[in-house]
Design a protein around this motif. Sequence first.
Motif, mmCIF file in Angstrom:
data_model
loop_
_atom_site.group_PDB
_atom_site.id
_atom_site.type_symbol
_atom_site.label_atom_id
_atom_site.label_comp_id
_atom_site.label_asym_id
_atom_site.label_seq_id
_atom_site.Cartn_x
_atom_site.Cartn_y
_atom_site.Cartn_z
ATOM 1 N N LYS A 154 0.814 -1.215 0.000
ATOM 2 C CA LYS A 154 0.000 0.000 0.000
ATOM 3 C C LYS A 154 0.847 1.264 0.000
ATOM 4 O O LYS A 154 0.392 2.320 -0.451
ATOM 5 N N LYS A 155 2.073 1.162 0.515
ATOM 6 C CA LYS A 155 2.933 2.339 0.601
ATOM 7 C C LYS A 155 3.798 2.529 -0.650
ATOM 8 O O LYS A 155 4.576 3.478 -0.727
ATOM 9 N N VAL A 156 3.669 1.625 -1.621
ATOM 10 C CA VAL A 156 4.464 1.709 -2.847
ATOM 11 C C VAL A 156 3.599 2.262 -3.975
ATOM 12 O O VAL A 156 2.515 1.747 -4.259
ATOM 13 N N LYS A 157 4.069 3.311 -4.604
ATOM 14 C CA LYS A 157 3.332 3.942 -5.692
ATOM 15 C C LYS A 157 3.537 3.169 -6.988
ATOM 16 O O LYS A 157 4.662 2.941 -7.416
ATOM 17 N N PHE A 158 2.442 2.779 -7.621
ATOM 18 C CA PHE A 158 2.517 2.066 -8.889
ATOM 19 C C PHE A 158 2.921 3.042 -9.990
ATOM 20 O O PHE A 158 2.518 4.207 -9.987
ATOM 21 N N ASP A 159 3.704 2.562 -10.945
ATOM 22 C CA ASP A 159 4.098 3.402 -12.069
ATOM 23 C C ASP A 159 2.901 3.689 -12.972
ATOM 24 O O ASP A 159 2.001 2.846 -13.121
ATOM 25 N N LYS A 160 2.894 4.865 -13.552
ATOM 26 C CA LYS A 160 1.792 5.267 -14.426
ATOM 27 C C LYS A 160 1.843 4.490 -15.731
ATOM 28 O O LYS A 160 2.895 4.354 -16.356
ATOM 29 N N GLU A 161 0.706 3.976 -16.159
ATOM 30 C CA GLU A 161 0.622 3.184 -17.384
ATOM 31 C C GLU A 161 0.128 4.036 -18.553
ATOM 32 O O GLU A 161 -0.658 4.957 -18.373
ATOM 33 N N ASN A 162 0.594 3.670 -19.725
ATOM 34 C CA ASN A 162 0.107 4.304 -20.944
ATOM 35 C C ASN A 162 -0.880 3.358 -21.606
ATOM 36 O O ASN A 162 -0.492 2.377 -22.245
ATOM 37 N N ASN A 163 -2.172 3.648 -21.442
ATOM 38 C CA ASN A 163 -3.226 2.778 -21.981
ATOM 39 C C ASN A 163 -3.780 3.271 -23.308
ATOM 40 O O ASN A 163 -4.861 2.851 -23.723
ATOM 41 N N GLN A 164 -3.059 4.166 -23.949
ATOM 42 C CA GLN A 164 -3.567 4.741 -25.191
ATOM 43 C C GLN A 164 -3.072 4.010 -26.435
ATOM 44 O O GLN A 164 -3.279 4.481 -27.552
ATOM 45 N N ARG A 165 -2.394 2.881 -26.266
ATOM 46 C CA ARG A 165 -1.908 2.118 -27.405
ATOM 47 C C ARG A 165 -3.081 1.717 -28.294
ATOM 48 O O ARG A 165 -4.081 1.189 -27.828
ATOM 49 N N LEU A 166 -2.941 1.962 -29.597
ATOM 50 C CA LEU A 166 -4.006 1.595 -30.536
ATOM 51 C C LEU A 166 -3.362 1.041 -31.805
ATOM 52 O O LEU A 166 -3.245 1.712 -32.810
ATOM 53 N N ARG A 167 -2.897 -0.185 -31.726
ATOM 54 C CA ARG A 167 -2.282 -0.859 -32.870
ATOM 55 C C ARG A 167 -3.295 -1.843 -33.418
ATOM 56 O O ARG A 167 -3.793 -2.709 -32.710
ATOM 57 N N PHE A 168 -3.643 -1.707 -34.682
ATOM 58 C CA PHE A 168 -4.552 -2.667 -35.301
ATOM 59 C C PHE A 168 -4.030 -3.021 -36.682
ATOM 60 O O PHE A 168 -3.203 -2.302 -37.263
ATOM 61 N N LEU A 169 -4.490 -4.143 -37.201
ATOM 62 C CA LEU A 169 -4.029 -4.626 -38.494
ATOM 63 C C LEU A 169 -4.803 -3.973 -39.629
ATOM 64 O O LEU A 169 -6.037 -3.967 -39.623
ATOM 65 N N GLU A 170 -4.072 -3.447 -40.602
ATOM 66 C CA GLU A 170 -4.710 -3.037 -41.851
ATOM 67 C C GLU A 170 -5.171 -4.304 -42.576
ATOM 68 O O GLU A 170 -4.682 -5.410 -42.301
ATOM 69 N N ARG A 171 -6.070 -4.164 -43.494
ATOM 70 C CA ARG A 171 -6.635 -5.333 -44.193
ATOM 71 C C ARG A 171 -5.533 -6.167 -44.852
ATOM 72 O O ARG A 171 -5.569 -7.404 -44.818
ATOM 73 N N GLU A 172 -4.557 -5.497 -45.440
ATOM 74 C CA GLU A 172 -3.478 -6.212 -46.122
ATOM 75 C C GLU A 172 -2.601 -6.960 -45.125
ATOM 76 O O GLU A 172 -2.139 -8.077 -45.391
ATOM 77 N N GLU A 173 -2.380 -6.350 -43.947
ATOM 78 C CA GLU A 173 -1.598 -7.012 -42.899
ATOM 79 C C GLU A 173 -2.320 -8.258 -42.391
ATOM 80 O O GLU A 173 -1.706 -9.297 -42.143
ATOM 81 N N LEU A 174 -3.635 -8.148 -42.242
ATOM 82 C CA LEU A 174 -4.421 -9.290 -41.773
ATOM 83 C C LEU A 174 -4.317 -10.449 -42.755
ATOM 84 O O LEU A 174 -4.168 -11.608 -42.365
ATOM 85 N N LYS A 175 -4.368 -10.142 -44.035
ATOM 86 C CA LYS A 175 -4.250 -11.179 -45.062
ATOM 87 C C LYS A 175 -2.892 -11.872 -44.983
ATOM 88 O O LYS A 175 -2.800 -13.106 -45.061
ATOM 89 N N LYS A 176 -1.818 -11.092 -44.806
ATOM 90 C CA LYS A 176 -0.479 -11.662 -44.687
ATOM 91 C C LYS A 176 -0.382 -12.580 -43.474
ATOM 92 O O LYS A 176 0.214 -13.656 -43.534
ATOM 93 N N LEU A 177 -0.971 -12.142 -42.361
ATOM 94 C CA LEU A 177 -0.931 -12.942 -41.136
ATOM 95 C C LEU A 177 -1.672 -14.259 -41.319
ATOM 96 O O LEU A 177 -1.167 -15.327 -40.953
ATOM 97 N N LEU A 178 -2.851 -14.200 -41.905
ATOM 98 C CA LEU A 178 -3.652 -15.417 -42.108
ATOM 99 C C LEU A 178 -2.936 -16.403 -43.021
ATOM 100 O O LEU A 178 -3.030 -17.624 -42.834
ATOM 101 N N ASP A 179 -2.216 -15.901 -43.988
ATOM 102 C CA ASP A 179 -1.478 -16.773 -44.915
ATOM 103 C C ASP A 179 -0.344 -17.511 -44.222
ATOM 104 O O ASP A 179 0.116 -18.546 -44.716
ATOM 105 N N CYS A 180 0.100 -16.982 -43.074
ATOM 106 C CA CYS A 180 1.214 -17.595 -42.347
ATOM 107 C C CYS A 180 0.749 -18.426 -41.150
ATOM 108 O O CYS A 180 1.582 -18.895 -40.363
ATOM 109 N N CYS A 181 -0.550 -18.594 -41.002
ATOM 110 C CA CYS A 181 -1.107 -19.353 -39.869
ATOM 111 C C CYS A 181 -1.446 -20.783 -40.270
ATOM 112 O O CYS A 181 -1.813 -21.053 -41.411
ATOM 113 N N SER A 182 -1.332 -21.690 -39.315
ATOM 114 C CA SER A 182 -1.851 -23.046 -39.513
ATOM 115 C C SER A 182 -3.372 -22.969 -39.568
ATOM 116 O O SER A 182 -3.962 -21.922 -39.271
ATOM 117 N N ASP A 183 -4.006 -24.056 -39.916
ATOM 118 C CA ASP A 183 -5.477 -24.044 -40.050
ATOM 119 C C ASP A 183 -6.167 -23.661 -38.740
ATOM 120 O O ASP A 183 -7.088 -22.843 -38.732
#
Length: 324
Positions: A154-183
Amino acid sequence: MGVFKKHNNFWIDYYVNGRRKREKVGPSKTLAEKALMKRKIQIAEDKFLDIEKQKRIKFRDFTQLYIESHAKKKRSWLSTDRHYLKKLGPFFGDKYLHEIDSLLVKRYQIARRGEKTYKGTQVSVAYVNRELACLKCMFNWAIEWEYVRENPVKKVKFDKENNQRLRFLEREELKKLLDCCSDVLKSIVLFAVNTGMRKAEIQYLKWRDIVFQRGFVTLQNTKNGETRRVPLNNTAKQAVIGIHKHPESPYIFCKKDGNAYNFTKSFNKALVKAGINDFRFHDLRHTAASYLAMVGVDFRTIMEILGHKSLDMVMRYAHLSPSH
């Protein structure tokens, strides 16, 4: 050793085995003086230490008690708490609970922030905060079970987090990922992108949770502790229908032995093969929300699908909406 007054109450101040202790007695100075005298006698006769020794327990032993009595009953045990305790154990293991103070907890925080992950990146602030939160919970139970009187976290201050990360896959990136996945992994990725469900929710998803006729998944144990219904579009349905059902396992995505399939390593290998950087499985959840915002789904609906408690979390996707 001494008696002092704070606000309207008298306190006693004394040392035991080199550790300073203070106790609130009450509004009577006479009673406080008698209480201090009693403590002096107990310390002199080593009786006070005997009382302390009855509840002495090392951190590693208390960890087992905590696991059996509380941790395994939590929804997050398999996916999170179990891993946090693996990190906490080596640092605090040989210490008695009463020896762990806020300074030692702070040293752990600093040490963990200086470590590297298996990917070679810095251990995140969020992950260290979750470990400290787990430690804090343990000490709360230690107080409840009368092993200690105070919670040093309770006496230890937690470090501040950055929760604003917004990384998402573009349609072309999603296609590349799916092509490299097993079934199987391809089905998991498609299911994640089309439902916005969390990794643990997908990993431990059971056949009984899905009603294909109504097109919904019912999640009983969510991060918020509330039941949530997630709609299934045709792509999500097909991703699950294509999975071979194990005759003895309740899980949809499972290994040959029937246990739930932890697909983290397979997913990371697919990312490397696809040449996609700075991406986590959780970002598929951002991808799902981003795609919904792009086609004009209202923020209230996105909030309910993803299971957020407030619109603030969803407003990160506002710039992607057609109306913005």
